[in-house]
Design a protein around this motif. Structure first.
Motif, PDB file in Angstrom:
ATOM      1  N   ALA A  12      11.289   8.109  13.214  1.00 57.79           N
ATOM      2  CA  ALA A  12      10.090   8.078  11.971  1.00 57.79           C
ATOM      3  C   ALA A  12       9.586   9.058  10.859  1.00 57.79           C
ATOM      4  N   SER A  68      -0.556   6.738   6.183  1.00 52.34           N
ATOM      5  CA  SER A  68      -0.055   5.540   6.289  1.00 52.34           C
ATOM      6  C   SER A  68      -1.453   4.486   5.861  1.00 52.34           C
ATOM      7  N   HIS A  77      -0.539   1.278   9.872  1.00 57.25           N
ATOM      8  CA  HIS A  77       1.093   1.186   9.405  1.00 57.25           C
ATOM      9  C   HIS A  77       0.967  -0.062   9.424  1.00 57.25           C
ATOM     10  N   ASP A 114       3.457  -2.556  10.673  1.00 57.55           N
ATOM     11  CA  ASP A 114       4.359  -2.581  11.873  1.00 57.55           C
ATOM     12  C   ASP A 114       2.952  -2.081  12.899  1.00 57.55           C
ATOM     13  N   PRO A 132       4.220   3.828  13.736  1.00 60.31           N
ATOM     14  CA  PRO A 132       5.609   2.977  14.760  1.00 60.31           C
ATOM     15  C   PRO A 132       6.139   2.962  15.664  1.00 60.31           C
TER      16      PRO A 132
END
Length: 402
Positions: free
Chosen positions: A64, A73, A78, A80, A284
């Motif tokens: 990442a 973010s 985030h 995900d 992530p």
């Protein structure tokens, strides 16, 4: 001394860090860690691992960073990770969540707890029922909100609450019932009966249940059952957890809160003015961790069982009375058989690094001053180190008795 008015005094006093003369004193964790460093003692005081997390999670963070996930973010987290948290709750507990409205990413569970309490409390008439001993940030956050802490003791040796005392603590002024399950510092996992009573009482006085579940995957002897899964609980529960303990990444500070959209919206309103956002490339990576196979999650509980049992054996051989630990990193032992005349657990723990070469934390650091005597002989040991480290600490403790 410079007079600095403000809520910091109330907060420090709530956390037990304000001396009678108004000066700040260090936390017991800082004090014991310094003693461990000075003496070369094995530090079983603070609850952080001494090994890195799973390679897949570390690699995801590295990837990442390399791919440019290094700016702010989105405010709620985030996408995900929001999705992965929702998947995790359904996978392990059968709770379907809307990741866009019922999940919030925070700077660790500590920020999630602080933001939740600040969002839900509004002054000294509001009360928070908490199980004592309690993680020190609870008292600090409640004090910062200007509210009142109402402790319910977990009594030795069962370290379980008395239901009559719990019922007596909950009143029309109760706004939050704060539950740490699995429990730090005792290692208690609350019974189904206790959890049902908490839900019934919350309904009776229209209180919100706030749960700190950071050790959810370190329940050792049975599957973990979150309070939010109980009938009537979900609509009034904010559930808090983090990736730090599960994935041995305590320094990343990636936590989250889940619950009904109205409650999570209220928490977000406060949280966005604390850190705003944090840890972009780590989010992530924690998402990747939450999607690891079942074998990983079973494995970390099995590893903790081995370490718990090894530590408990050493403590018993050293002469401690040991309470069973059902979850978390921690084991509580009664040092009463080892105390010298007039010595309590706090003095014992200050002497232990030089005397034995092991550091631990007195349980009195986690209690209100008025209940200090009830816990004055109890000590918390953290079994979250490598097995060879636990083995050496156990050897030193047992040798000290011989």
């Amino acid at each position: 001394m410079l007079n600095i008015p403000g809520s910091w005094q109330r907060t420090a006093r709530g956390a037990g860090l304000l001396s009678p003369d108004g000066s700040l004193r260090p936390t017991i964790f800082a004090e014991i860690t310094a003693l461990a460093t000075q003496t070369g003692a094995i530090n079983l005081g603070q609850g952080f691992p001494d090994e890195d997390g799973p390679p897949e999670v570390l690699a995801a963070a590295t990837a990442a960073i390399a791919s440019g996930v290094n700016q702010y973010s989105p405010g709620r987290g985030h996408p995900d990770l929001l999705q992965a948290i929702a998947e995790h709750q359904e996978r392990f507990y059968g709770m379907a969540l809307d990741p866009a409205a019922e999940v919030l990413v925070t700077a660790g569970a500590t920020e999630a707890l602080a933001a939740t309490l600040l969002a839900l409390l509004d002054g000294p008439d509001d009360e928070v029922v908490v199980f004592e001993p309690y993680y020190d940030s609870y008292a600090a956050a409640v004090a910062l909100a200007g509210a009142t802490l109402v402790p319910v003791p977990l009594r030795w040796p069962s370290l379980a609450p008395d239901l009559d005392e719990l019922r007596a603590a909950v009143s029309d002024r109760t706004r939050v019932i704060l539950v740490n399950d699995p429990h730090n510092p005792t290692g208690t996992v609350f019974s189904a009966e206790v959890k049902r009573q908490i839900v019934d009482l919350a309904h009776r006085v229209d209180a919100t249940i706030v749960t700190d579940e950071v050790y959810e995957h370190l329940v050792i002897d049975a599957p973990f059952v979150p309070i939010a899964t109980l009938p009537g609980a979900r609509e009034r529960t904010v559930s808090i957890s983090s990736g730090g303990k599960t994935f041995r990444t305590t320094g990343w500070k990636i936590g989250w809160a889940t619950g009904p959209a109205e409650l999570i919206g209220a928490v977000t309103a406060v949280k966005q003015f604390l850190t705003y956002v944090n840890g972009a490339p780590f989010q992530p990576a924690i998402a990747a961790g939450l999607r690891l196979p079942d074998e990983f999650f079973a494995g970390i509980a099995d590893t903790q069982r081995v370490r718990r049992d090894l530590l408990a054996l050493g403590l018993r051989e050293a002469g401690f009375d040991v309470a069973p630990s059902a979850g978390s990193y921690f084991t509580v032992a009664d040092a009463r058989p080892l105390l010298e005349a007039g010595e309590d657990a706090a003095a014992f723990c200050r002497a232990l690094p030089a005397r034995v070469g092991v550091a631990a934390i007195p349980i009195s650091a986690f209690v209100s001053p008025e209940h200090h005597d009830e816990f004055s002989t109890l000590v918390r040991f953290a079994a979250c180190k490598r097995t060879e480290v636990i083995d050496e600490a156990s050897r030193r403790l047992a040798a000290s008795a011989r």
